[in-house]
Design an enzyme around this catalytic site. Sequence first.
Site, short mmCIF file in Angstrom:
data_model
loop_
_atom_site.label_atom_id
_atom_site.label_comp_id
_atom_site.label_asym_id
_atom_site.label_seq_id
_atom_site.Cartn_x
_atom_site.Cartn_y
_atom_site.Cartn_z
N SER A 149 0.82 -1.21 0.00
CA SER A 149 0.00 0.00 0.00
C SER A 149 0.86 1.26 0.00
O SER A 149 1.93 1.29 0.62
CB SER A 149 -0.87 -0.03 1.27
OG SER A 149 -1.42 1.23 1.52
N TYR A 157 -2.14 -0.11 10.42
CA TYR A 157 -2.37 -0.76 9.12
C TYR A 157 -1.14 -0.61 8.23
O TYR A 157 -0.61 -1.60 7.69
CB TYR A 157 -3.60 -0.16 8.41
CG TYR A 157 -3.66 -0.56 6.96
CD1 TYR A 157 -4.00 -1.86 6.59
CD2 TYR A 157 -3.32 0.34 5.95
CE1 TYR A 157 -4.00 -2.25 5.25
CE2 TYR A 157 -3.32 -0.03 4.62
CZ TYR A 157 -3.67 -1.32 4.28
OH TYR A 157 -3.67 -1.71 2.95
N LYS A 190 1.74 -3.45 6.83
CA LYS A 190 2.16 -3.70 5.44
C LYS A 190 3.67 -3.55 5.31
O LYS A 190 4.33 -4.32 4.60
CB LYS A 190 1.43 -2.73 4.49
CG LYS A 190 -0.05 -3.03 4.33
CD LYS A 190 -0.27 -4.31 3.52
CE LYS A 190 -1.73 -4.70 3.46
NZ LYS A 190 -1.99 -5.94 2.72
P1 NAD Z 1 -11.22 -6.23 0.99
O1 NAD Z 1 -11.45 -6.08 2.44
O2 NAD Z 1 -12.35 -5.97 0.06
O3 NAD Z 1 -10.64 -7.68 0.65
C1 NAD Z 1 -9.85 -8.41 1.56
C2 NAD Z 1 -10.42 -9.81 1.62
O4 NAD Z 1 -9.64 -10.59 2.54
C3 NAD Z 1 -11.86 -9.85 2.12
O5 NAD Z 1 -12.63 -10.67 1.27
C4 NAD Z 1 -11.75 -10.46 3.53
O6 NAD Z 1 -12.91 -11.18 3.86
C5 NAD Z 1 -10.53 -11.33 3.37
N1 NAD Z 1 -9.82 -11.61 4.62
C6 NAD Z 1 -9.48 -10.73 5.61
N2 NAD Z 1 -8.85 -11.37 6.60
C7 NAD Z 1 -8.76 -12.69 6.24
C8 NAD Z 1 -8.21 -13.84 6.84
N3 NAD Z 1 -7.62 -13.81 8.04
N4 NAD Z 1 -8.32 -15.02 6.18
C9 NAD Z 1 -8.90 -15.09 4.98
N5 NAD Z 1 -9.45 -14.03 4.35
C10 NAD Z 1 -9.37 -12.84 4.97
O7 NAD Z 1 -9.97 -5.29 0.62
P2 NAD Z 1 -9.40 -4.89 -0.81
O8 NAD Z 1 -9.65 -3.45 -1.00
O9 NAD Z 1 -9.84 -5.85 -1.83
O10 NAD Z 1 -7.86 -5.04 -0.51
C11 NAD Z 1 -7.14 -6.20 -0.90
C12 NAD Z 1 -5.70 -6.03 -0.48
O11 NAD Z 1 -5.16 -4.85 -1.04
C13 NAD Z 1 -5.49 -5.88 1.03
O12 NAD Z 1 -4.31 -6.57 1.38
C14 NAD Z 1 -5.32 -4.40 1.23
O13 NAD Z 1 -4.54 -4.11 2.36
C15 NAD Z 1 -4.58 -4.03 -0.05
N6 NAD Z 1 -4.75 -2.63 -0.46
C16 NAD Z 1 -6.01 -2.14 -0.68
C17 NAD Z 1 -6.16 -0.82 -1.07
C18 NAD Z 1 -7.53 -0.22 -1.27
O14 NAD Z 1 -7.64 1.01 -1.28
N7 NAD Z 1 -8.57 -1.01 -1.49
C19 NAD Z 1 -5.03 -0.01 -1.26
C20 NAD Z 1 -3.77 -0.55 -1.02
C21 NAD Z 1 -3.65 -1.88 -0.63
C1 WQD Z 2 -9.29 9.52 0.08
C2 WQD Z 2 -9.49 10.99 0.37
C3 WQD Z 2 -9.94 11.50 2.69
C4 WQD Z 2 -13.75 9.49 2.97
C5 WQD Z 2 -6.52 4.70 2.36
C6 WQD Z 2 -5.32 3.99 2.92
C7 WQD Z 2 -4.42 3.56 1.80
C8 WQD Z 2 -5.18 2.76 0.79
C9 WQD Z 2 -6.33 3.53 0.29
C10 WQD Z 2 -5.17 0.52 1.67
C11 WQD Z 2 -8.79 11.43 1.65
C12 WQD Z 2 -11.11 11.84 1.82
C13 WQD Z 2 -12.56 10.00 2.50
C14 WQD Z 2 -14.78 10.38 3.31
C15 WQD Z 2 -13.40 12.22 2.63
N1 WQD Z 2 -5.76 1.58 1.36
N2 WQD Z 2 -12.38 11.34 2.33
N3 WQD Z 2 -14.57 11.72 3.13
O1 WQD Z 2 -7.07 7.65 3.10
O2 WQD Z 2 -6.13 8.08 0.76
O3 WQD Z 2 -6.05 5.85 1.69
O4 WQD Z 2 -7.17 3.87 1.41
O5 WQD Z 2 -4.02 0.28 1.60
O6 WQD Z 2 -3.43 2.78 2.36
O7 WQD Z 2 -4.60 4.88 3.75
O8 WQD Z 2 -8.23 6.74 1.01
O9 WQD Z 2 -10.52 6.68 0.18
O10 WQD Z 2 -10.13 6.82 2.68
O11 WQD Z 2 -9.63 8.79 1.28
O12 WQD Z 2 -13.24 13.45 2.50
O13 WQD Z 2 -15.86 9.98 3.77
O14 WQD Z 2 -10.89 11.23 0.57
O15 WQD Z 2 -9.73 12.46 3.67
O16 WQD Z 2 -8.30 12.71 1.44
P1 WQD Z 2 -6.84 7.18 1.71
P2 WQD Z 2 -9.70 7.18 1.31
#
Ligand code: NAD
Ligand code: WQD
Length: 363
Positions: free
Chosen positions: A141, A165, A169
Amino acid sequence: MRTRPNHTGIPAAGTPSTVLVTGGAGFIGSHACVELLDHGYELIVVDDYSNSTPQVFARVERIAGRFVGAVYELDIRDRRALSAVFDRHSVDAVVHFAAHKAVGESTRMPIQYYDTNVGGTTALLSVMREHGVHQLVFSSSCSVYGDAGRGPLDETTPARPTNPYATSKWLCEQILADVCRRTPEFAVLCLRYFNPAGAHASGLLGEDPHGTPDNLMPYVAQVAVGRRDRLRVFGDDYATTDGTAIRDYLHVMDTVEAHRVALDHFIDGPGMRVFNLGVGRGSSVMDVVNAFSAACGRPIPYEVVGRRPGDVPELVADASAVARAWGWRPTRDLAAMCRDSWHFQQLNPHGYAGSARRPATKE
Ligand code: NAD
Ligand code: WQD
């Protein structure tokens, strides 16, 4: 390892053909299942549904026109259950999405975050090692960069995580790098996503988190469809063009395409490689609100409130390294993310609730 046709239709010898996807029912994982099925991979999926639902697989199969394969409900920290899956299937590579991902929640439940994200990853690594599986794509992330300052960030930017979080990572990345150093056969492709958003263009798959969405795009979508009365914009006093915070939003289909391309690159050899996944362009919160409003044809009600603790003014990727290494570049823009997210939300105002399930894989 078998020969399989890649997306160009040319057989790609030596690339994985059976891929185990952890967290495959989640937002990014479910879209990845479609992408990988579309490109000929055999899948085994594990998920504990802590932030998802098994209903999603009927949708994945409808889009891909193929069965997902085996789907197991298990917690990846349960080594015995995970090991039984590896005993039963011949796995070539793992794409590891399973994790908890809500930054705010991680500050309230740090131990749970370290347990699932770090403990889950070490459990997976030990089961992979026991079964001679050494190829892993890891979901990292942009949050590992913390408040790194303005301008596009490349992969050499020092990690300065600011919440459990992000620290979880970063710890995983360090563990994976160490495992690669000490276990020469391991190959880890670590992808640091910026802000994945949007949905599959069919409207069948999208983002349907349990509870209130933390992330901006699914929250805006639920406001647009009338599930929530207004968006709270967290701060309009940042030193940005319109005062709201800037992020690098990346279409979820571009995100998962990068994973499929990654699988073609284990062939480059063992060791750990780290790449940013982003568009390289920043959009403010108000840019997202305006783009979504244009997509759904109605204004998005919002109010400006105080800054969210821990938020940084700007996070934008320098994503040139992955383009140079793999030729992968995102092709979809913010308008497409909003259009696809709105399409999904309109067709599924209450997410996957009430939709059909596929039969479970028998133990
Ligand atoms: P999500 O929560 O939709 O998907 C994660 C999945 O993992 C879910 O289906 C959940 O049920 C499953 N899970 C959680 N804990 C588990 C466990 N102990 N055993 C088995 N399954 C488990 O999240 P996402 O947005 O699809 O994110 C996927 C990956 O990408 C995560 O590792 C997240 O940290 C990373 N990531 C997401 C974002 C984002 O903004 N969505 C950004 C950067 C990184
Ligand atoms: C985006 C922008 C908020 C919600 C997080 C994690 C990052 C990655 C993505 C997993 C920010 C603003 C949000 C709301 C708002 N995830 N906002 N009102 O915080 O950039 O990143 O998710 O790895 O690691 O840190 O994403 O979508 O929460 O926010 O104004 O109700 O929208 O302040 O500026 P963020 P986000």
